[in-house]
Motif scaffolding. Structure first.
Motif, PDB file in Angstrom:
ATOM      1  N   ASP A  57       0.866  -1.176   0.000  1.00  0.00           N
ATOM      2  CA  ASP A  57       0.000   0.000   0.000  1.00  0.00           C
ATOM      3  C   ASP A  57       0.905   1.229   0.000  1.00  0.00           C
ATOM      4  O   ASP A  57       1.064   1.916   1.006  1.00  0.00           O
ATOM      5  CB  ASP A  57      -0.913  -0.015   1.231  1.00  0.00           C
ATOM      6  N   CYS A  58       1.506   1.474  -1.169  1.00  0.00           N
ATOM      7  CA  CYS A  58       2.538   2.520  -1.238  1.00  0.00           C
ATOM      8  C   CYS A  58       2.511   3.228  -2.591  1.00  0.00           C
ATOM      9  O   CYS A  58       3.538   3.661  -3.090  1.00  0.00           O
ATOM     10  CB  CYS A  58       3.908   1.898  -0.970  1.00  0.00           C
ATOM     11  N   THR A  99       0.350  -2.954   8.603  1.00  0.00           N
ATOM     12  CA  THR A  99       1.754  -3.044   8.214  1.00  0.00           C
ATOM     13  C   THR A  99       2.282  -4.443   8.508  1.00  0.00           C
ATOM     14  O   THR A  99       1.687  -5.206   9.274  1.00  0.00           O
ATOM     15  CB  THR A  99       2.616  -2.017   8.977  1.00  0.00           C
ATOM     16  N   PRO A 117       3.681  -0.818   4.703  1.00  0.00           N
ATOM     17  CA  PRO A 117       2.222  -0.956   4.626  1.00  0.00           C
ATOM     18  C   PRO A 117       1.819  -1.928   3.517  1.00  0.00           C
ATOM     19  O   PRO A 117       2.484  -2.014   2.478  1.00  0.00           O
ATOM     20  CB  PRO A 117       1.760   0.464   4.304  1.00  0.00           C
ATOM     21  N   CYS A 152       4.875   6.354   0.098  1.00  0.00           N
ATOM     22  CA  CYS A 152       4.580   6.082   1.508  1.00  0.00           C
ATOM     23  C   CYS A 152       5.869   6.221   2.299  1.00  0.00           C
ATOM     24  O   CYS A 152       6.919   6.591   1.752  1.00  0.00           O
ATOM     25  CB  CYS A 152       3.988   4.676   1.675  1.00  0.00           C
TER      26      CYS A 152
END
Length: 244
Positions: free
Chosen positions: A164-165, A225, A219, A169
């Motif tokens: 999730d980047c 995470t 993440p 991030c």
């Protein structure tokens, strides 16, 4: 000699013979024990020479093996006492050599043609697989790459799930027991690999110098995470020329 005294004299004579025989056996046993002790000491001295030769050659694994044999077979000899005094240091050095070999084997290196030049990379798997999408733990890799067109980069690679980047991030990077530091990262918009780049590859490379472990918290698309730990002590930094 009166007849009445003859039995007593005979008994004393027999007793003296028995005592003499007992003394002879004790003398023989003592001589045998002394000979055995001398032979054991000579064998131990020979083992000590082999031990010292291995120490001089800094072959710590062999030195420890020689010491183990000597101390097991001839533990009460003077040679064993001399070897025992050095044993802990030899074992420590041997353990260090084995650990260095183990951590060195965790890294893999690759050189291949790319865009008219050569791509060079160093890669290592995390110590433990990680479940990033609820479908079971999978390996995670950390890669340092030097590409003739794309330049230098450092990135994590997943085998399943996703980061999730995108477009960017922050990840947390900790070296050994030091406090973590936040570093910028990004997930390129590509389906070629599930990769997330740590932007400052030079800083990450420097952090690994002299480190035993590096942990990275990142993440994931599934939420939250994940943390991965890499045992980086065996990195051969010379395999990535120009990164220093």
């Amino acid at each position: 000699m009166p007849a009445a005294a003859r039995p007593l004299a005979a008994a004393l004579f027999v007793a003296s013979l028995a005592l003499a025989g007992c003394q002879d056996r004790e003398t023989q046993a003592a001589a045998q024990a002394q000979a055995q002790a001398a032979a054991a000491e000579q064998q131990a001295i020979a083992g000590e020479r082999d031990f010292e030769a291995a120490v001089a050659a800094e072959n710590w694994a062999l030195a420890k093996a020689q010491a183990d044999v000597l101390l097991s077979r001839h533990p009460y000899t003077e040679a064993a006492g001399r070897v025992r005094a050095k044993f802990d240091e030899v074992r420590r050095r041997g353990d260090a050599v084995r650990e260095q070999a183990r951590t060195a084997a965790l890294w893999s290196y690759d050189t291949r043609p790319a865009d008219g030049g050569q791509q060079v990379s160093a890669a290592i798997y995390a110590r433990d697989p990680v479940d990033v999408d609820g479908r079971g733990a999978k390996p995670v890799r950390l890669i340092f790459r030097d590409h003739p067109s794309w330049g230098r980069s450092s990135y994590l690679v997943l085998e399943a799930g996703d980061f999730d980047c995108y477009p960017s991030c922050r990840v947390e990077v900790a070296i050994d027991d030091a406090a973590p530091r936040r570093m910028a990262a990004n997930r390129p918009q590509t389906d070629e690999a599930i990769a997330m780049f740590i932007d400052d590859e030079k800083a990450l490379w420097r952090l690994l110098d002299g480190a035993k472990t590096v942990s990275i918290v990142f993440p994931v698309e599934a939420g939250g995470t994940r943390t991965v730990v890499f045992e980086v002590a065996g990195l051969d930094r010379a395999r990535m020329p120009g990164w220093e």
